[in-house]
Design a protein around this motif. Sequence first.
Motif, PDB file in Angstrom:
ATOM      1  N   GLY A 247       0.825  -1.208   0.000  1.00 15.80           N
ATOM      2  CA  GLY A 247       0.000   0.000   0.000  1.00 15.80           C
ATOM      3  C   GLY A 247       0.856   1.253   0.000  1.00 15.80           C
ATOM      4  N   PHE A 248       1.931   1.229   0.783  1.00 22.09           N
ATOM      5  CA  PHE A 248       2.835   2.381   0.873  1.00 22.09           C
ATOM      6  C   PHE A 248       3.493   2.647  -0.486  1.00 22.09           C
ATOM      7  CE2 PHE A 248       6.380   4.976   2.134  1.00 22.09           C
ATOM      8  CZ  PHE A 248       5.960   5.646   3.275  1.00 22.09           C
ATOM      9  N   LEU A 249       3.966   1.567  -1.130  1.00 18.93           N
ATOM     10  CA  LEU A 249       4.631   1.715  -2.434  1.00 18.93           C
ATOM     11  C   LEU A 249       3.659   2.260  -3.475  1.00 18.93           C
ATOM     12  CD1 LEU A 249       6.771  -1.564  -2.522  1.00 18.93           C
ATOM     13  CD2 LEU A 249       7.574   0.768  -2.117  1.00 18.93           C
ATOM     14  N   GLU A 250       2.420   1.808  -3.400  1.00 17.60           N
ATOM     15  CA  GLU A 250       1.412   2.314  -4.342  1.00 17.60           C
ATOM     16  C   GLU A 250       1.147   3.789  -4.099  1.00 17.60           C
ATOM     17  OE1 GLU A 250      -2.329   0.125  -5.193  1.00 17.60           O
ATOM     18  OE2 GLU A 250      -1.413  -1.442  -3.960  1.00 17.60           O
ATOM     19  N   GLU A 251       0.934   4.133  -2.821  1.00 16.88           N
ATOM     20  CA  GLU A 251       0.515   5.496  -2.506  1.00 16.88           C
ATOM     21  C   GLU A 251       1.643   6.514  -2.678  1.00 16.88           C
ATOM     22  OE1 GLU A 251      -1.364   5.849   1.291  1.00 16.88           O
ATOM     23  OE2 GLU A 251      -1.596   8.032   1.127  1.00 16.88           O
ATOM     24  N   PHE A 252       2.836   6.168  -2.218  1.00 16.25           N
ATOM     25  CA  PHE A 252       3.889   7.188  -2.176  1.00 16.25           C
ATOM     26  C   PHE A 252       4.926   7.038  -3.284  1.00 16.25           C
ATOM     27  CE2 PHE A 252       2.127   7.029   2.109  1.00 16.25           C
ATOM     28  CZ  PHE A 252       1.821   8.370   2.287  1.00 16.25           C
ATOM     29  N   TYR A 253       4.942   5.879  -3.956  1.00 12.65           N
ATOM     30  CA  TYR A 253       5.918   5.701  -5.029  1.00 12.65           C
ATOM     31  C   TYR A 253       5.247   5.357  -6.361  1.00 12.65           C
ATOM     32  CZ  TYR A 253       9.751   6.165  -1.740  1.00 12.65           C
ATOM     33  OH  TYR A 253      10.624   6.660  -0.819  1.00 12.65           O
ATOM     34  N   SER A 254       3.917   5.482  -6.391  1.00 14.02           N
ATOM     35  CA  SER A 254       3.146   5.245  -7.625  1.00 14.02           C
ATOM     36  C   SER A 254       3.485   3.911  -8.280  1.00 14.02           C
ATOM     37  CB  SER A 254       3.385   6.367  -8.639  1.00 14.02           C
ATOM     38  OG  SER A 254       3.181   7.616  -8.036  1.00 14.02           O
ATOM     39  N   VAL A 255       3.715   2.891  -7.469  1.00 12.61           N
ATOM     40  CA  VAL A 255       3.990   1.571  -8.035  1.00 12.61           C
ATOM     41  C   VAL A 255       2.647   0.903  -8.347  1.00 12.61           C
ATOM     42  CG1 VAL A 255       5.060  -0.676  -7.615  1.00 12.61           C
ATOM     43  CG2 VAL A 255       6.112   1.391  -6.695  1.00 12.61           C
ATOM     44  N   GLU A 256       2.591   0.229  -9.472  1.00  9.07           N
ATOM     45  CA  GLU A 256       1.353  -0.418  -9.898  1.00  9.07           C
ATOM     46  C   GLU A 256       1.052  -1.595  -8.953  1.00  9.07           C
ATOM     47  OE1 GLU A 256      -0.517  -3.710 -11.918  1.00  9.07           O
ATOM     48  OE2 GLU A 256       1.677  -3.544 -11.866  1.00  9.07           O
ATOM     49  N   LYS A 257      -0.243  -1.899  -8.776  1.00  5.25           N
ATOM     50  CA  LYS A 257      -0.718  -2.785  -7.711  1.00  5.25           C
ATOM     51  C   LYS A 257      -0.008  -4.156  -7.655  1.00  5.25           C
ATOM     52  CE  LYS A 257      -5.096  -4.304  -5.719  1.00  5.25           C
ATOM     53  NZ  LYS A 257      -5.514  -3.381  -4.685  1.00  5.25           N
ATOM     54  N   GLU A 258       0.043  -4.858  -8.794  1.00  8.06           N
ATOM     55  CA  GLU A 258       0.614  -6.204  -8.793  1.00  8.06           C
ATOM     56  C   GLU A 258       2.111  -6.170  -8.479  1.00  8.06           C
ATOM     57  OE1 GLU A 258      -0.639  -9.346  -8.832  1.00  8.06           O
ATOM     58  OE2 GLU A 258      -2.424  -8.125  -8.437  1.00  8.06           O
ATOM     59  N   GLU A 259       2.796  -5.185  -9.075  1.00 11.80           N
ATOM     60  CA  GLU A 259       4.225  -5.020  -8.840  1.00 11.80           C
ATOM     61  C   GLU A 259       4.478  -4.688  -7.367  1.00 11.80           C
ATOM     62  OE1 GLU A 259       6.700  -5.764 -10.430  1.00 11.80           O
ATOM     63  OE2 GLU A 259       8.410  -4.519  -9.804  1.00 11.80           O
ATOM     64  N   ALA A 260       3.603  -3.855  -6.791  1.00  8.10           N
ATOM     65  CA  ALA A 260       3.748  -3.483  -5.380  1.00  8.10           C
ATOM     66  C   ALA A 260       3.634  -4.736  -4.505  1.00  8.10           C
ATOM     67  CB  ALA A 260       2.692  -2.454  -5.000  1.00  8.10           C
ATOM     68  N   LYS A 261       2.729  -5.626  -4.861  1.00  6.51           N
ATOM     69  CA  LYS A 261       2.543  -6.859  -4.088  1.00  6.51           C
ATOM     70  C   LYS A 261       3.797  -7.735  -4.151  1.00  6.51           C
ATOM     71  CE  LYS A 261      -1.182  -9.735  -4.152  1.00  6.51           C
ATOM     72  NZ  LYS A 261      -2.408 -10.305  -4.752  1.00  6.51           N
ATOM     73  N   ARG A 262       4.369  -7.798  -5.356  1.00  6.29           N
ATOM     74  CA  ARG A 262       5.573  -8.602  -5.572  1.00  6.29           C
ATOM     75  C   ARG A 262       6.753  -8.032  -4.765  1.00  6.29           C
ATOM     76  NH1 ARG A 262       9.648 -10.023  -9.010  1.00  6.29           N
ATOM     77  NH2 ARG A 262      10.016  -7.826  -9.427  1.00  6.29           N
TER      78      ARG A 262
END
Length: 376
Positions: free
Chosen positions: A211-226
């Motif tokens: 969630g942090f990577l998505e919100e603050f680093y604009s990482v796409e959802k699946e990649e953020a999970k990985r």
Amino acid sequence: MDILAAAEAIARAQTRVGPLIEGLAASGKLPPSLVFAGPEGAGKELMAVKLAAALNCVRRSAEGPCGAGERCEACSKIRTLEHPDLHLIYPVPHGEIDTGLPLVLESRREDFFARGEFGNRGRSIGIDLVRLVIEALSKHPFEGKRSVVAILEAHLATAEAQNALLKLLEEPPASAAIVLVTEYPDRLLSTIRSRCYEIRFDPLAPGAIAGFLEEFYSVEKEEAKRLAALAQGNLRRGINLLEERFLALWKDAAAVVALVVDGKSKELIAEAEELAGYSEARRRNRGYSREDIAELLEEMTILFGLLIRNRDGRLQETEKGVLAEAIGAGRLAAAAARDLPGDVRKISAAIESLRRNADLELTLSHLFLDLTHAWY
Ligand SMILES: [Zn+2]
């Protein structure tokens, strides 16, 4: 990055410690001296910023604390680390506090998770930094209700500095909260620890890191999970993995682990030579330093840690996926038959040797042969 919004995200993600700190701040019963202890990348430093906001927010009472949309004056200054009652004390190279501290603060404002302002130069918290703390605390809070002094990487305080700190903690000013932030609380004087209220941080949950990577680093959802699965509870690691250099390091570590599992001792010796920089081609491509190699070995211990949990059936699906992708799904069974904790011990010993300045290539080839039991 909105540093205060990031700190609030950490406070929510730290489901046990977040409400605890918030509650202490709200009740007015916050102890004057605290230790924030716990693993790397658990959000300890951001929680110190959050604490300053909780103590000094001027809108808190009637309308509740202010949110990311509109900040009160105090929170706006904390958000940019410019509040005069928030003192962040970082270790710096010897004799460089005048230039070093502003440099680190500037770097934090730019990218809170950036590191390495001083390269590989040694840093410490010397007596001069502690004097700075004492001076800051001798004044009443400028604007806020209670000033917060956070001493980051407090374990890097010299013996002299720790003794000066101890004197301060014996009679801490009521208008301040002193927070010692460290991954290694056992390196603090026991007399210091006994005077502090110690709060132990847990590693962050994978969902929180994603969630942090998505919100603050604009990482796409699946990649953020990985990435979160690879981060192993360490947010800093998750952020590092966004960097090409770190990703290359991780892949090289995985390649070495694959060779170890396959028992390819000859290839490993060649790898040791190359990593140590004896191959010019490799040196041009990678240019690993001694510190990088130590980091690569640390990545290997993470891989072996994953292998242990996989053998014990304790890996989540995404974690299993990244592990299989890293070393090859076909190697998981062979790896499970190894003495994996023994492997981790050997690698940790090699990291220690490197830190003690042992010969790079010798340490690596010794380790790799040891891991394949292929002495000749
Ligand atoms: Zn506020």
